[in-house]
Design a protein around this motif. Structure first.
Motif, PDB file in Angstrom:
ATOM      1  N   VAL A 208       0.820  -1.078   0.051  1.00 16.08           N
ATOM      2  CA  VAL A 208       0.163   0.044  -0.021  1.00 16.08           C
ATOM      3  C   VAL A 208       1.195   1.199   0.037  1.00 16.08           C
ATOM      4  CG1 VAL A 208      -1.983  -1.174   1.097  1.00 16.08           C
ATOM      5  CG2 VAL A 208      -0.274   0.103   2.463  1.00 16.08           C
ATOM      6  N   PRO A 209       0.358   2.468  -0.472  1.00 15.83           N
ATOM      7  CA  PRO A 209       1.145   3.525  -0.363  1.00 15.83           C
ATOM      8  C   PRO A 209       1.312   3.779   1.211  1.00 15.83           C
ATOM      9  CG  PRO A 209      -1.106   4.097  -1.213  1.00 15.83           C
ATOM     10  CD  PRO A 209      -0.928   2.742  -1.053  1.00 15.83           C
ATOM     11  N   LEU A 210       2.457   4.276   1.354  1.00 13.92           N
ATOM     12  CA  LEU A 210       2.807   4.479   2.939  1.00 13.92           C
ATOM     13  C   LEU A 210       3.163   6.026   3.485  1.00 13.92           C
ATOM     14  CD1 LEU A 210       5.506   1.769   3.169  1.00 13.92           C
ATOM     15  CD2 LEU A 210       3.169   1.672   3.943  1.00 13.92           C
ATOM     16  N   ARG A 211       2.908   6.168   4.677  1.00 15.66           N
ATOM     17  CA  ARG A 211       3.216   7.426   5.327  1.00 15.66           C
ATOM     18  C   ARG A 211       4.524   6.985   6.247  1.00 15.66           C
ATOM     19  NH1 ARG A 211      -0.902  12.119   7.351  1.00 15.66           N
ATOM     20  NH2 ARG A 211       1.001  13.505   8.120  1.00 15.66           N
ATOM     21  N   ALA A 212       5.424   8.076   5.995  1.00 17.91           N
ATOM     22  CA  ALA A 212       6.789   7.502   6.715  1.00 17.91           C
ATOM     23  C   ALA A 212       6.647   8.234   7.954  1.00 17.91           C
ATOM     24  CB  ALA A 212       8.027   8.094   5.757  1.00 17.91           C
ATOM     25  N   SER A 213       5.889   7.479   8.994  1.00 15.73           N
ATOM     26  CA  SER A 213       5.771   8.174  10.376  1.00 15.73           C
ATOM     27  C   SER A 213       6.978   8.400  11.043  1.00 15.73           C
ATOM     28  CB  SER A 213       4.665   7.485  11.091  1.00 15.73           C
ATOM     29  OG  SER A 213       4.712   6.033  10.819  1.00 15.73           O
ATOM     30  N   GLY A 214       7.949   7.335  10.956  1.00 13.80           N
ATOM     31  CA  GLY A 214       9.170   7.517  11.491  1.00 13.80           C
ATOM     32  C   GLY A 214       9.813   8.931  11.305  1.00 13.80           C
ATOM     33  N   VAL A 215      10.030   8.987   9.778  1.00 16.28           N
ATOM     34  CA  VAL A 215      10.482  10.296   9.484  1.00 16.28           C
ATOM     35  C   VAL A 215       9.983  11.616   9.819  1.00 16.28           C
ATOM     36  CG1 VAL A 215      11.311  11.705   7.246  1.00 16.28           C
ATOM     37  CG2 VAL A 215      11.484   9.235   7.254  1.00 16.28           C
ATOM     38  N   GLU A 216       8.572  11.421   9.813  1.00 19.03           N
ATOM     39  CA  GLU A 216       7.717  12.897  10.421  1.00 19.03           C
ATOM     40  C   GLU A 216       8.116  12.776  11.951  1.00 19.03           C
ATOM     41  OE1 GLU A 216       3.837  11.797   9.569  1.00 19.03           O
ATOM     42  OE2 GLU A 216       3.873  11.946   7.524  1.00 19.03           O
ATOM     43  N   ALA A 217       8.197  11.791  12.680  1.00 17.24           N
ATOM     44  CA  ALA A 217       8.376  12.069  14.118  1.00 17.24           C
ATOM     45  C   ALA A 217       9.774  12.579  14.336  1.00 17.24           C
ATOM     46  CB  ALA A 217       8.258  10.723  14.989  1.00 17.24           C
TER      47      ALA A 217
ATOM     48  N   ILE B 175      11.586  14.512  12.337  1.00 14.97           N
ATOM     49  CA  ILE B 175      11.408  16.008  12.080  1.00 14.97           C
ATOM     50  C   ILE B 175      11.022  16.705  13.092  1.00 14.97           C
ATOM     51  CG2 ILE B 175      10.613  17.741  10.489  1.00 14.97           C
ATOM     52  CD1 ILE B 175      10.627  15.530   8.223  1.00 14.97           C
ATOM     53  N   ALA B 176      10.063  16.182  13.794  1.00 15.87           N
ATOM     54  CA  ALA B 176       9.225  16.934  14.764  1.00 15.87           C
ATOM     55  C   ALA B 176      10.207  17.013  15.969  1.00 15.87           C
ATOM     56  CB  ALA B 176       7.739  16.214  15.080  1.00 15.87           C
ATOM     57  N   SER B 177      10.814  16.167  16.147  1.00 19.37           N
ATOM     58  CA  SER B 177      11.760  16.126  17.241  1.00 19.37           C
ATOM     59  C   SER B 177      13.095  16.972  17.018  1.00 19.37           C
ATOM     60  CB  SER B 177      12.102  14.667  17.647  1.00 19.37           C
ATOM     61  OG  SER B 177      13.002  14.174  16.950  1.00 19.37           O
ATOM     62  N   GLY B 178      12.985  17.601  15.666  1.00 13.10           N
ATOM     63  CA  GLY B 178      14.339  18.466  15.599  1.00 13.10           C
ATOM     64  C   GLY B 178      15.241  17.820  14.699  1.00 13.10           C
ATOM     65  N   LYS B 179      15.291  16.750  14.123  1.00 18.25           N
ATOM     66  CA  LYS B 179      16.223  15.881  13.333  1.00 18.25           C
ATOM     67  C   LYS B 179      16.468  16.932  12.272  1.00 18.25           C
ATOM     68  CE  LYS B 179      17.461  12.050  15.658  1.00 18.25           C
ATOM     69  NZ  LYS B 179      17.006  12.266  16.852  1.00 18.25           N
ATOM     70  N   ASP B 180      17.542  16.748  11.386  1.00 15.14           N
ATOM     71  CA  ASP B 180      17.462  17.325  10.172  1.00 15.14           C
ATOM     72  C   ASP B 180      17.298  16.580   8.975  1.00 15.14           C
ATOM     73  OD1 ASP B 180      19.961  15.778   9.535  1.00 15.14           O
ATOM     74  OD2 ASP B 180      21.356  17.302   9.744  1.00 15.14           O
ATOM     75  N   ALA B 181      17.086  17.089   7.715  1.00 18.11           N
ATOM     76  CA  ALA B 181      16.884  16.137   6.595  1.00 18.11           C
ATOM     77  C   ALA B 181      17.726  14.903   6.592  1.00 18.11           C
ATOM     78  CB  ALA B 181      17.027  16.917   5.324  1.00 18.11           C
ATOM     79  N   LYS B 182      18.974  15.141   6.749  1.00 17.94           N
ATOM     80  CA  LYS B 182      19.723  13.542   6.378  1.00 17.94           C
ATOM     81  C   LYS B 182      19.531  12.791   7.652  1.00 17.94           C
ATOM     82  CE  LYS B 182      24.600  12.879   4.924  1.00 17.94           C
ATOM     83  NZ  LYS B 182      24.852  11.344   5.738  1.00 17.94           N
ATOM     84  N   GLU B 183      19.527  13.017   8.666  1.00 16.82           N
ATOM     85  CA  GLU B 183      19.188  12.246   9.816  1.00 16.82           C
ATOM     86  C   GLU B 183      17.765  11.664   9.659  1.00 16.82           C
ATOM     87  OE1 GLU B 183      21.681  14.341  13.332  1.00 16.82           O
ATOM     88  OE2 GLU B 183      19.920  15.407  12.731  1.00 16.82           O
TER      89      GLU B 183
END
Lengths: 274, 157
Positions: free
Chosen positions: A216-225, A227-235
């Motif tokens: 199925v199409p996925l939402r990358a919730s780990g990436v979203e979380a 970013i919300a915790s302040g990680k940069d794009a690469k991390e």
């Protein structure tokens, strides 16, 4: 290649289409632009006994500004969505992606509703609708109901529509132009995505969707979380492949697709200023 | 089922099966064989015709879906005296073909492109023809032909 025999009827209204679905059950299939269904029928992978053509229902072809969201009629063609001033200003990521589907001929026929109801994880629009937090509106014999994008894509080529329901509208929360990134890897211009990624920034954070990274199409919730915790794009992008199980085929192995997903997510995130 | 549509400004009416594809309706029922079947899988664009002025791949449209609509095929572009239209003429002038199999579809795709974008850049043309494949890989002259046809339009205006 010729499809198996079927009966063909044009529905004059949504209600008539629903009546036909109720009468014929699994034997009936809705036909919009036909650019997902007809190829399957020509390969005899689908053999519906009755096609209910709803494409002529012009009342379901529109893009409207509804204050906090953009409402797109299910029978809006990709070509019309890509060129809609309302979509370009209120949901520019959707307009952009609609303009990247297939090729001009495909976009002259294919519709947003047909693409979404088909439930193909390699399609571009479902992942965008997930990242945007869109809402689908389905109409059945007892009226209309709303289904969130997160609940809509159930499994491989299966969506949450009941057999007697017609997808009538897609509602997309408004997003700002320039506040999104869309990346798609293809070997040839008109191909389906080998892997795709979309990132959309809104007041509630950054939404990230993945194309063709599982059944199925996925939402990358780990990436979203992240970013919300302040990680940069690469991390944050390093988490893009977590939990994904893309299929392996001649376009790439599972490991290759996971690598590409991390790269494309990073690029998409950089475009929204993460 | 009886399917009626306008093809190159002629009213056509033929009894065909519901599963008849538009390309077969045009070639076998109407008798216009200028539209080629290429890949038969919505990829190559050889079967491109115009439906209400917009390019579509006629191998992936049912004749029944086109009922009541206006179809234009390659035979419908020239005038009644056999004079080619500006896109066809540009393909000849620029040698925008080798084997010629993709040509009807290419010409119809360029016709549709120029209606939507009368003054395309080279990049616009290359993107606009992404749905049409040429196995001879003669793309360079095909793009030249599309650009030349767009300039003819400017002169006539």
């Amino acid at each position: 290649m010729i499809p198996a025999s079927f009966d063909y009827v044009r529905a004059a209204t949504v209600e008539e289409a629903i009546d036909l679905l109720v009468q014929h059950g699994d034997d009936a299939k809705l036909l919009a632009g036909g650019h997902s269904l007809l190829p399957l029928m020509k390969m005899r992978l689908a053999q519906p006994a009755l096609l209910v053509d709803i494409a002529p229902l012009r009342a379901l072809s529109y893009v409207r500004d509804e204050h906090d969201h953009v409402a797109v009629g299910a029978l809006t063609r990709h070509h019309d969505l890509a060129n809609s001033p309302v979509a370009i200003s209120g949901a520019s990521v959707l307009a952009h992606v609609a303009g990247q589907i297939g090729d001009p001929q495909v976009r002259h026929r294919g519709t947003i509703g047909g693409s979404i109801a088909h439930g193909d994880p390699a399609s571009d629009l479902p992942a965008v609708l997930l990242a945007l937090g869109a809402t689908m509106v389905a109409q059945g014999p007892t009226g209309r109901r709303e289904i969130s994008a997160a609940d809509f894509f159930v499994s491989f080529f299966e969506v949450a529509l009941a057999p007697d329901e017609v997808l009538v509208e897609v509602r997309v929360p408004k997003s700002s132009p320039g506040q999104w990134g869309f990346e798609k890897l293809t070997k040839r211009a008109q191909d389906w995505a080998i892997v795709g990624a979309v990132a959309v920034r809104s007041s509630s954070g950054v939404g990230v969707g993945l194309i063709n990274m599982g059944p199925v199409p996925l939402r990358a919730s780990g990436v979203e979380a992240a970013i919300a915790s302040g990680k940069d794009a690469k991390e944050a992008a390093e988490l893009a492949s977590e939990g994904t199980e893309p299929s392996a085929d001649f376009n790439g192995s599972l490991e290759y697709r996971q690598h590409v997903a991390r790269v494309l997510v990073r690029r998409a995130l950089e475009k929204v200023g993460v | 089922m009886r399917i009626e549509m306008m093809v190159n400004a002629n009213a056509e009416s033929h009894d065909v099966e519901a599963r008849t594809l538009l390309v077969h309706y045009l070639r076998d029922a109407v008798g216009l064989t200028g539209t080629n079947v290429g890949c038969d899988t919505t990829s190559c664009g050889a079967c491109t015709v115009l439906m209400n002025g917009e390019s579509v791949k006629s191998c992936t449209v049912l004749a029944a879906q086109a009922a009541g609509e206006a179809i234009t095929t390659i035979e419908g572009l020239g005038d009644e005296f056999g004079q080619m239209d500006r896109v066809q003429q540009a393909f000849q002038d620029c040698h925008g073909l080798q084997c010629g199999y993709c040509t009807p579809g290419m010409v119809m795709a360029v016709t549709s492109l120029l209606r939507e974008n009368p003054e395309p850049t080279e990049a616009d043309v290359r993107l606009g023809l992404e749905g049409n494949l040429c196995r001879c890989t003669g793309y360079h002259n095909i793009v030249e032909a599309a650009l030349a046809a767009s300039r003819v339009h400017e002169v006539h205006q």
